[in-house]
Structures are given as structure tokens and as C-alpha cells.
Enzyme design. Structure first.
Site, PDB file in Angstrom:
ATOM      1  CD  GLU A  55       7.421  41.510   3.310  1.00 28.67           C
ATOM      2  OE1 GLU A  55       7.026  42.181   4.278  1.00 28.67           O
ATOM      3  OE2 GLU A  55       8.314  40.642   3.393  1.00 28.67           O
TER       4      GLU A  55
ATOM      5  CD  GLU B 196      12.489  42.928  10.650  1.00 31.02           C
ATOM      6  OE1 GLU B 196      12.273  41.718  10.800  1.00 31.02           O
ATOM      7  OE2 GLU B 196      11.665  43.803  11.003  1.00 31.02           O
TER       8      GLU B 196
ATOM      9  CE1 TYR C 299       5.079  46.026  11.518  1.00 36.46           C
ATOM     10  CE2 TYR C 299       7.266  45.159  12.012  1.00 36.46           C
ATOM     11  CZ  TYR C 299       6.313  45.561  11.091  1.00 36.46           C
ATOM     12  OH  TYR C 299       6.588  45.499   9.747  1.00 36.46           O
TER      13      TYR C 299
ATOM     14  CD  GLU D 236       9.469  45.937   8.056  1.00 36.44           C
ATOM     15  OE1 GLU D 236       8.925  45.218   8.911  1.00 36.44           O
ATOM     16  OE2 GLU D 236      10.250  45.510   7.175  1.00 36.44           O
TER      17      GLU D 236
HETATM   18  O1  AHR Z   1       5.937  43.680   7.786  1.00 37.81           O
HETATM   19  C1  AHR Z   1       5.988  42.298   7.995  1.00 37.81           C
HETATM   20  C2  AHR Z   1       7.381  41.808   8.354  1.00 37.81           C
HETATM   21  O2  AHR Z   1       7.770  42.356   9.574  1.00 37.81           O
HETATM   22  C3  AHR Z   1       8.489  42.205   7.424  1.00 37.81           C
HETATM   23  O3  AHR Z   1       8.594  41.372   6.322  1.00 37.81           O
HETATM   24  C4  AHR Z   1       9.701  42.088   8.295  1.00 37.81           C
HETATM   25  O4  AHR Z   1      10.736  42.950   7.910  1.00 37.81           O
HETATM   26  C5  AHR Z   1       9.177  42.386   9.681  1.00 37.81           C
HETATM   27  O5  AHR Z   1       9.592  41.441  10.604  1.00 37.81           O
END
Ligand code: AHR
Length: 525
Positions: free
Chosen positions: A27, A175, A250, A306
Site C-alpha cells: 500500500e 473495507e 488482524y 488482509e
Molecule cells: O493494512 C493497513 C490497513 O488496514 C489497510 O489500509 C486497511 O484496509 C486496513 O484497515
């Protein structure tokens, strides 16, 4: 010590583990693109047309199958026309999500596609639904993939690229429930269908369209997307108007405000991180169950585009740049995710760790001053698992593995997965026990073993990590802790370690491939 047995039927191959679950994500965020991949042609850092040569070489060694770009949240602010043409004439923009810095658009479409060609990776472009237009999306895919004298192909040629590129993967928003527009899923499905329609297949380029999917356990989001497909029971036709839905999750040990430290953590936080990582298994299982209800033939892919650890930034670094160190704990977070993806190879067609260089759970860290490059423990897991790319998944039946109650969840302290291809097999094992070694007896059935080689990734401390001063603190080494007893292999797993066993197997007894796989003919090969 308890006896742990792992039974593997080598003659019962299951669905193919797509190499695309080993995908990456880059990114416009912090030093991922600028300073990570891109240094510019005039840099002292050795580069190929502005792209760091050492970064490309390191990534080629792990076989990056696809690269997702330009975001993330950035993607829904990005207007691709600003990133083409002479670099010194490109308009600037504000990167409002990541540090509020001014982006000069010097890394754009041509630079990204050049990077993909250097890496030998497929392009996965994340299209802008949040603030873009249908026309922008339609023009971008025409610009990239059309060969004739169409308006966009002509513009591409004017910018120096004659041949069209191949773009197999396309994201419809990112997202959408958050930074991609704060939309309700009921609102988003209409947009996803509309934008998918105009993300056209030009000439022989076939696009696999991935609609922005759920956050963590938002099963309602997945269910609503699944309901929005054209009828999925129409013989052999692929899913329309898009072909996959995504999922983001995450791993962190704290709140979003204080996520936990990358290199300073207690033993409890070690287990908490691994327990939270192992939640991925439940997430993909339950999203898959929702998908099965509408799509028993498994035409629609689940793309975890992600995933990874998200810690507090390293002290003294810009909070919006998400620069974090990466320890042995991160390596085991990665290996646990791969076990889950392998076990769900019938539905999980692709995954992208966040992110490749200098951001979140990176493969590579670069020093902003010296330019030194460091390979992280997570990089080594990707390298050690290369043998799983496009191999047939094998079930691993684990018996007797110790467990620990963590955060309301039962964490198995040994995690394993396996695959086979031709006359070889690869078994991956993680010992999540912070203090104890374990011996796993591999009971390998159905074919004879004619050779084996093992490698281990571990270090004395749970928070061991690599730095420019000590780049090999966590690195794989040959493991000789294996004893052969007939058809059984006794493998010693050191405390807090990751281990792979590569097997040579005879060609004599080949089993019948499992019929439970996904519709592999509908996914780019
Ligand atoms: O990976 C960092 C961020 O995490 C990304 O830009 C977003 O899609 C997610 O919230």
C-alpha cells in the site's frame, strides 16, 4: 511427556492449496512503496528503473504469486489517472489515512506493473469504489489490458507501454464497512454489482473480481454478498457478476488504541497472540459455512486479502506509518494462519499478508538511513512453506497435542498441515509452547518414505528478531532431531519453534484424488 501423533494419509490428496494464499500486499503507506520498493532511478541504492534490486531479489526467492496494490484504505482515495505520464507532471494528493503526507504519485500504474514483472507476480489491483467513479474503474482496466487502438490503449502507448499487461485479479472496493465509504452491506452490494459489470474482460484477459468483504466475524456481510450473486446453480458457468468475496482479520493482543508491543511482551501475551491468530481457523470455517449454503459447488472464492499482526509502531517512528518489528512470535502467527488456509483450501483461494515491506507484519525491513535490508522471521516461514504452493492438501490428524485455555479459547500447542506433489510431501509443524519441547510421531500412511530433510526456525528468546546489526538472529537451520522407526518418523520440536519436514515418497501407490475440492477450473491458474 504426552505422546503426540500426527497421522497423514499420503495417498489421499485433497484440494489444491493455491499458491495465491501466499500473496502479498503493498500500500501507499509509510515506507512500503517509497523507500521500500521504490527509490527512484537516481538513487544510490541499486535499482532497476527505480525499483530496489535487493528487495526484488529477496522476494523472488519466496515466489510471490500475486501483489495487491495500491491499498487498503488508500485505494478508495486513489485516482489512477494521476499516476500515469511524465513523473514530474503528475498531480499530487493528500494521503489522508497514512500520516497525512503529500503523495506525489511517482509510483503509479506503469511502475507497479513493472514491479510485478520483476517479481514474476500476478497483479491484484484494488479498484476505487469509495470515491471513484464507474468510468474510472472501466477506463483503468481498459488502459491496462487492451491491445488495439481503443482510447485507453492508445493513451497507454503514448505513455511508453505498447503491449497490454495481464491483470488477473481485481478488487471491488476495500473495507467498504469502514474507510472504503462507511457503507451498509445492503448499500454496498448494489455498488459491487455495478462496478463489477464495468470491470470488463478485454481481449483474452480474464479478470477474477473480488468484492470487499467482511471484517472479522461479520457473517451478515458475507451472507448478504452471497445472496447478491446471480443464480449460482447454473451448470458450469462461473459466479457472476463477481467471483469472490474477501475477509480481513488482524492479530493484536490489546485494543485498537494500544495494540501491544512487537518486541516487548510477556509469556501470557505470547499465548494471547497465538490464540488470537488461531481464530483465523474459526473465521474461515464459519464464513465458508455461510458460503456453502448458497454455493455448495464452491464457485465463489474466499480471499483473505488482509491478515497479519498489528502492533504499536516502533518508538520514535511516525504513528501513521505502521512500522513495526517482527519476532519469532510473528513467524508462528504466520505459520498458524497457513495451517488454517491449507485446511480450507477448498474455499480459501487467495490471501495477502499485510504488508510486504516496512509496514505491519512485513517480510522485509529497510533502514531509512543506511538502506540496509533485513529479512524478518515471517519471511522465513514463507520461504520454508514454498513447497505447499499449488500442492494437494493432505489431512493431518493430530492426537495427543497439549492444549491451553487462553482468552476463552482452547489453543492447541502444536499446529500442523501437509501437502503433496508428485513424489514428495511437505509437513509443516509449529510448537507454540513457550517453554516445552515436544516430540511428534509422524505416522505416514499409504506410500513409502524414501528420504527426509527437516529445517527448523527458532531462537533462544520468544522476542528474538533480526536487525541490521544481527540479521541472522532468527533464521532456518537444518534439523537433525528426527528418528526413523519403520514407517514412523519421530520429530523433536524444540520449544517455540517452526519446523518443516520434506519427504521423498515412492511412486508406487497413488490414491484417488479427493472429490471435495473447489471448482479449480474457475480460478486463474
Ligand atoms: O493494512 C493497513 C490497513 O488496514 C489497510 O489500509 C486497511 O484496509 C486496513 O484497515
Amino acid at each position: 511427556m504426552a505422546t503426540i501423533t500426527a497421522v497423514v494419509n499420503l495417498d489421499l490428496p485433497g484440494p489444491t492449496i493455491s499458491r495465491h494464499v501466499y500473496g502479498h500486499f503493498a500500500e501507499h503507506l509509510g515506507r512500503c512503496i517509497y523507500g521500500g520498493f521504490w527509490v527512484g532511478e537516481d538513487s544510490d541504492v541499486p535499482n532497476v528503473r527505480g525499483i530496489r534490486r535487493d528487495v526484488v531479489d529477496a522476494l523472488r526467492a519466496i515466489g510471490v504469486p500475486n501483489l495487491r496494490w495500491p491499498g487498503g484504505c488508500f485505494a478508495d482515495d486513489y485516482h489512477w489517472e494521476d499516476g500515469i505520464g511524465p513523473r514530474d507532471q503528475r498531480p499530487r494528493m493528500v494521503n489522508s489515512h497514512w500520516g497525512d503526507v503529500v503523495e506525489d504519485n511517482s509510483f503509479g500504474t506503469h511502475e507497479f506493473m513493472d514491479l510485478c514483472e520483476l517479481l514474476g507476480a500476478d497483479a491484484y489491483i484494488s479498484g476505487n469504489i469509495g470515491s471513484g467513479s464507474v468510468r474510472e474503474m472501466s477506463d483503468w482496466i481498459e488502459y491496462l489490458t487492451r491491445a488495439d487502438d481503443s482510447p485507453m490503449a492508445t493513451l497507454r502507448r503514448a505513455n511508453g507501454r505498447d503491449e497490454p499487461w495481464k491483470v488477473p485479479f481485481w478488487g471491488l472496493g476495500n473495507e467498504a464497512w469502514g474507510c472504503g465509504g462507511n457503507l451498509r452491506v445492503e448499500q454496498f452490494v448494489s455498488l459491487a454489482r455495478q462496478y463489477a459489470t464495468y470491470t470488463r474482460d478485454h481481449a483474452d484477459n480474464r479478470v477474477y473480481r473480488i468484492a470487499a468483504g467482511a471484517h472479522e466475524d461479520d457473517y451478515h456481510w458475507t451472507e448478504t454478498l452471497m445472496r447478491s450473486f446471480d443464480p449460482l446453480d447454473q451448470d458450469d458457468r462461473p459466479a457472476t457478476p463477481f467471483q469472490a468475496v474477501s475477509l480481513h482479520y488482524y492479530t493484536r493482543t490489546g485494543s485498537w488504541a494500544e495494540k501491544g508491543k512487537a518486541t516487548e511482551f510477556s509469556t501470557d501475551e505470547w499465548y494471547l497472540a497465538l490464540s488470537r491468530a488461531s481464530w483465523m481457523e474459526e473465521l474461515v470455517a464459519r464464513h465458508s459455512t455461510v458460503m456453502d449454503r448458497y454455493d455448495p459447488a464452491k464457485k465463489v472464492g474466499l480471499v483473505v486479502d488482509e491478515w497479519g499482526t498489528w502492533w504499536d509502531v516502533e518508538p520514535g517512528t511516525e504513528p501513521g506509518f505502521l512500522y513495526q518489528q517482527n519476532t519469532l512470535r510473528d513467524a508462528l502467527v504466520a505459520s498458524v494462519h497457513f495451517d488454517a488456509f491449507h485446511r480450507h483450501a477448498d474455499r480459501v483461494v487467495m490471501a495477502n499478508i499485510a504488508q510486504t515491506v516496512n509496514v505491519l507484519q512485513a517480510m522485509i525491513l529497510t533502514d531509512p538511513e543506511s538502506g540496509a535490508l533485513v529479512l524478518t522471521p515471517t519471511y522465513h516461514v514463507f520461504e520454508m512453506n514454498r513447497g505447499h504452493h499449488d500442492a494437494a492438501a493432505l489431512d493431518v490428524h493430530l492426537k495427543g497435542a497439549p492444549e491451553k485455555e487462553v482468552d476463552g479459547r482452547t489453543l492447541g500447542l502444536v499446529s500442523a498441515s501437509a501437502s503433496t506433489r508428485g513424489d514428495s510431501a511437505l509437513v509443516s509443524m509449529s510448537n507454540l509452547d513457550a517453554a516445552g519441547a515436544h516430540t511428534v510421531t509422524l505416522d505416514l500412511r499409504g506410500r513409502d518414505i524414501t528420504g527426509h530433510r527437516a529445517r527448523v526456525l527458532t531462537a533462544p528468546g520468544l522476542a528474538a528478531h533480526n536487525t541490521a546489526a544481527d540479521p541472522g538472529a532468527v533464521a532456518p537451520s537444518v534439523h537433525d532431531g528426527i528418528r526413523v522407526r519403520g514407517s514412523l518418523l519421530e520429530v523433536e520440536l524444540p520449544a517455540h519453534s517452526y519446523l518443516t519436514v520434506e519427504l521423498d515418497i515412492d511412486a508406487a501407490r497413488i490414491g484417488v484424488p479427493s472429490m471435495s475440492g473447489r471448482r479449480q477450473d474457475l480460478f486463474p491458474g
